[in-house]
Design a protein around this motif. Sequence first.
Motif, short mmCIF file in Angstrom:
data_model
loop_
_atom_site.label_atom_id
_atom_site.label_comp_id
_atom_site.label_asym_id
_atom_site.label_seq_id
_atom_site.Cartn_x
_atom_site.Cartn_y
_atom_site.Cartn_z
N LEU A 1 39.27 45.37 40.11
CA LEU A 1 38.07 44.69 39.75
C LEU A 1 37.53 44.90 38.34
O LEU A 1 36.67 44.38 37.85
N TYR A 2 38.27 45.81 37.55
CA TYR A 2 37.96 46.17 36.13
C TYR A 2 38.06 45.02 35.36
O TYR A 2 37.24 44.77 34.56
N ASP A 3 39.15 44.12 35.68
CA ASP A 3 39.37 42.99 34.82
C ASP A 3 39.01 41.72 35.34
O ASP A 3 39.05 40.71 34.64
N VAL A 4 38.22 41.76 36.60
CA VAL A 4 37.58 40.83 37.03
C VAL A 4 36.72 39.87 36.23
O VAL A 4 36.83 38.54 36.24
N PRO A 5 35.68 40.61 35.43
CA PRO A 5 34.85 39.97 34.76
C PRO A 5 35.61 39.31 33.55
O PRO A 5 34.73 38.34 32.64
N ARG A 6 36.74 39.64 32.94
CA ARG A 6 37.49 38.70 31.86
C ARG A 6 37.72 37.54 32.47
O ARG A 6 38.14 36.63 31.47
N VAL A 7 37.79 37.25 33.56
CA VAL A 7 38.36 35.81 34.06
C VAL A 7 37.34 34.81 34.21
O VAL A 7 36.13 34.78 34.92
N THR A 8 37.30 33.97 33.19
CA THR A 8 36.28 32.87 33.03
C THR A 8 37.02 31.52 33.39
O THR A 8 36.22 30.53 33.72
#
Length: 438
Positions: free
Chosen positions: A118-125
């Motif tokens: 979940l830490y990297d989820v905001p990186r995915v646009t």
Amino acid sequence: MRRAGLTFDLAAVGAGAALVVAAALVGWQLLRDAFDIFLGFPPLLASWAPHVGPGTPVAIVVGVLLAARGPALAQRLAWRPLLLLAWATSVVWTLGLALVDGWAVGVAGRLATDQEYLYDVPRVTDIPAMLRTFTDFILTDQPVHWTTHVGAHPPGVFLLFVWLDRIGLGGGGPAGIAVILVGASACAAVAVTLRALGSEDVARSALPFGVLFPGAVWVGVSADGMFAGVLAWGVALLAVGATRRGLRADVAAVAGGLLLGFVLYLSYGLVLGGLLALAVLVVTRRWRAAALATAGVLAVVAAFTAAGFWWFTGLHLLRIIYAASAAAGRPYEYFVWANLAALVLATGPAVLAGLRRLAAAPRSLPLAPALLVAAAVVAVLAADVSGLSKAEVERIWLPFGVWLVVGCALLPPRHVRWWLVAQAVLALLVNHLLLTVW
């Protein structure tokens, strides 16, 4: 003869307990000798922290009720209600164990650390761009790279959490519940497989042990628990497709292939799950189903490849980061046997007794259940000797551990309740005495 059988069962359990104690003693000695094996309580990734929590009464009640009533209900209930009850009970058991650590620590926080998905989820646009460039960020010797768990797995599992976020179920709480719901369904999928292959009696006998699985400590919450559910349903659908005829059978076979194909993109090590699918095909010899399932697998592979992710490139890069990671420093000569001690803690004494009985009399189970157990054993051993599974196998091997439970069908009915009690007590002790990372 009956007493002798129990004596041998207990001897197998004693041997397993001795293995666990030896792994703990040698592990602690390694730590004292300055070998950082990165385990707080060997052979488990955990720390000594006796505690109780809001899930304590729930887990205890489920354990008591299932040990007392589970075997009878498994034999008496109609099939579909039995499967739904098993799944629901497994969810409550798993969630209860997770809530021993509280909601924030036991559920919502598990997948939200800086090493988790979940830490990297905001990186995915842009999802297509993420898949296309996924391998560019696997290596950790660069300023921008994926977190430990994202980079160490194919993008399929990360994609699931991104999708959850896109539909409004972002954050650790929804992700943790989703993992529990899928992972807890593995017991029902194993039962469906056995029934489809003509062993409903074995399915009914083993189901209570599948529900009261000690590995539920790690199903709630680690993504590997979800992997166990997805793999199990892939095998189950393949079994249904290979034992029935008509359009529904073909659809089941294709669906099973799609799930099995997607499993390859959840974890590289789950390629060994193909042994379970092979066991189904060896028993049924239904080549139409095999062809349809293969088409399903290839469709998933083609989709990921077309999106820009080549599985073998990901595996190659994983080996590079593994060689440079802390795990590479873990001594192979210790973990090659200490891993099995961790598996004992995840599967429980009843599984040891069941495997002992199956090894002593291989024909005591019908061919299909025996082959499925054998496939799981071979998968575990192959993963073990590969050296790519050094520690943390209490969660990593969950997709294989749920199939070892099938051997519990060989336990004498008069002893079943006590074996279920032993399974529950082990899980409760682990969860209340240790603070597990997963």
